[in-house]
Design a protein around this motif. Sequence first.
Motif, short mmCIF file in Angstrom:
data_model
loop_
_atom_site.label_atom_id
_atom_site.label_comp_id
_atom_site.label_asym_id
_atom_site.label_seq_id
_atom_site.Cartn_x
_atom_site.Cartn_y
_atom_site.Cartn_z
N TYR A 29 -4.19 3.54 11.00
CA TYR A 29 -4.26 2.13 10.46
C TYR A 29 -3.77 2.24 9.01
N GLU A 30 -3.31 0.86 8.76
CA GLU A 30 -2.67 0.93 7.35
C GLU A 30 -3.18 0.80 6.24
N VAL A 31 -3.23 1.76 5.13
CA VAL A 31 -3.78 1.84 4.09
C VAL A 31 -3.02 0.78 2.98
N THR A 32 -3.58 0.15 2.45
CA THR A 32 -2.94 -0.77 1.38
C THR A 32 -3.76 -0.89 0.07
N ASP A 33 -3.06 -1.20 -0.90
CA ASP A 33 -3.61 -1.41 -2.06
C ASP A 33 -4.08 -2.94 -2.34
N GLY A 34 -4.79 -3.17 -3.60
CA GLY A 34 -5.13 -4.56 -3.80
C GLY A 34 -4.16 -5.53 -3.88
N GLU A 35 -3.05 -5.33 -3.79
CA GLU A 35 -1.92 -6.45 -3.71
C GLU A 35 -1.34 -6.34 -2.37
N ARG A 36 -1.85 -5.45 -1.30
CA ARG A 36 -1.44 -5.58 0.07
C ARG A 36 -0.08 -4.72 0.30
N ASN A 37 0.18 -3.93 -0.70
CA ASN A 37 1.22 -2.84 -0.52
C ASN A 37 0.99 -1.72 0.40
N TRP A 38 1.79 -1.45 1.30
CA TRP A 38 1.54 -0.57 2.21
C TRP A 38 1.41 0.96 1.69
N LEU A 39 0.57 1.83 1.54
CA LEU A 39 0.35 3.05 0.88
C LEU A 39 0.59 4.22 1.77
N ALA A 40 -0.10 4.25 3.00
CA ALA A 40 0.13 5.35 3.74
C ALA A 40 -0.63 4.99 5.16
N ASN A 41 -0.45 5.77 6.17
CA ASN A 41 -1.24 5.59 7.43
C ASN A 41 -2.44 6.70 7.31
N ALA A 42 -3.68 6.17 7.89
CA ALA A 42 -4.64 7.07 8.04
C ALA A 42 -5.15 6.96 9.49
N PRO A 43 -5.56 8.19 10.04
CA PRO A 43 -6.03 8.16 11.17
C PRO A 43 -7.46 7.24 11.59
N LEU A 44 -7.15 6.77 12.76
CA LEU A 44 -8.41 5.88 13.03
C LEU A 44 -9.19 6.90 14.34
#
Length: 292
Positions: A29-44
């Motif tokens: 799943y996509e990990v985003t910051d408070g401004e919805r910027n895509w930071l990384a992918n984390a395993p679900l």
Amino acid sequence: MSEPRLSVLKTYKLYVGGRFPRSESGRVYEVTDGERNWLANAPLASRKDARDAVAAARKGFGGWSGATAYNRGQVLYRVAEMLQGRREQFAAEVAAGEGLSKAASRAQVDAAVDRWVWYAGWSDKVAQVAGGANPVAGPFFNLSTPEPTGVVAVLAPQESSLLGLVSVLAPVLATGNTAVVAASERAPLPALSLAEVLATSDVPGGVVNILSGRTAELARPLAAHQDVNAIDLAGAAGEAELARELESAAADNLKRVVRPPDSAGAGWTADPGTDRLLAFVETKTVWHPVGA
């Protein structure tokens, strides 16, 4: 004129048994910051990943609980050294995940390192606080000593992705238990980076296993698992219905349960005291005759 290059986003993996497997389902799943910027992918992570993590934690329990308390303290202190060495990386991840300023995120990392050192120092002192010689009416020595309870499932706090995580994980390890951690669902990157620190430190494989994904999806199989001895529900703060469901499931095999704080934004900066150190230990009492 060259085109601006696209950054390559990191895809993290789980940490189970000292290795970095992909999620059994292959989901991320996509990990985003408070401004919805895509930071990384984390395993679900899935239920199968949770079961694998419990098996790894059980396998690692004998060696970790059997090590001397002094040795465990030294191993944990080494983790703190490595956390300090990656201070800027963790500060950036905390800032992005929690919407903090650089100064505030660095302060949280420093507090997390200090807390890890604090718990490392307790490793060989818990027995002096929780154990002792008991007076008895007879020619016997009666001695009580604390022992680890076993495999502990830890739901990391949602709102304090590093300091809160350290505050619930370090005391579990300092007392000789092994852990299966469900990282903060919204801000999992500090936990996943901690896995990289653990993998390159002296912590044996299986002692800490870190999963990321939907907290409720991971918590239910962990609470019901017959080989999990205790569960910390810190990550279920503010989710009263989920917490009740997990506590009910945990009762099936008499797990020890640490209930979540009253609110998700609990103050993890407060003096932790010894409550969590003593939450997951059992007391063994030994009788021995006096004399030859």
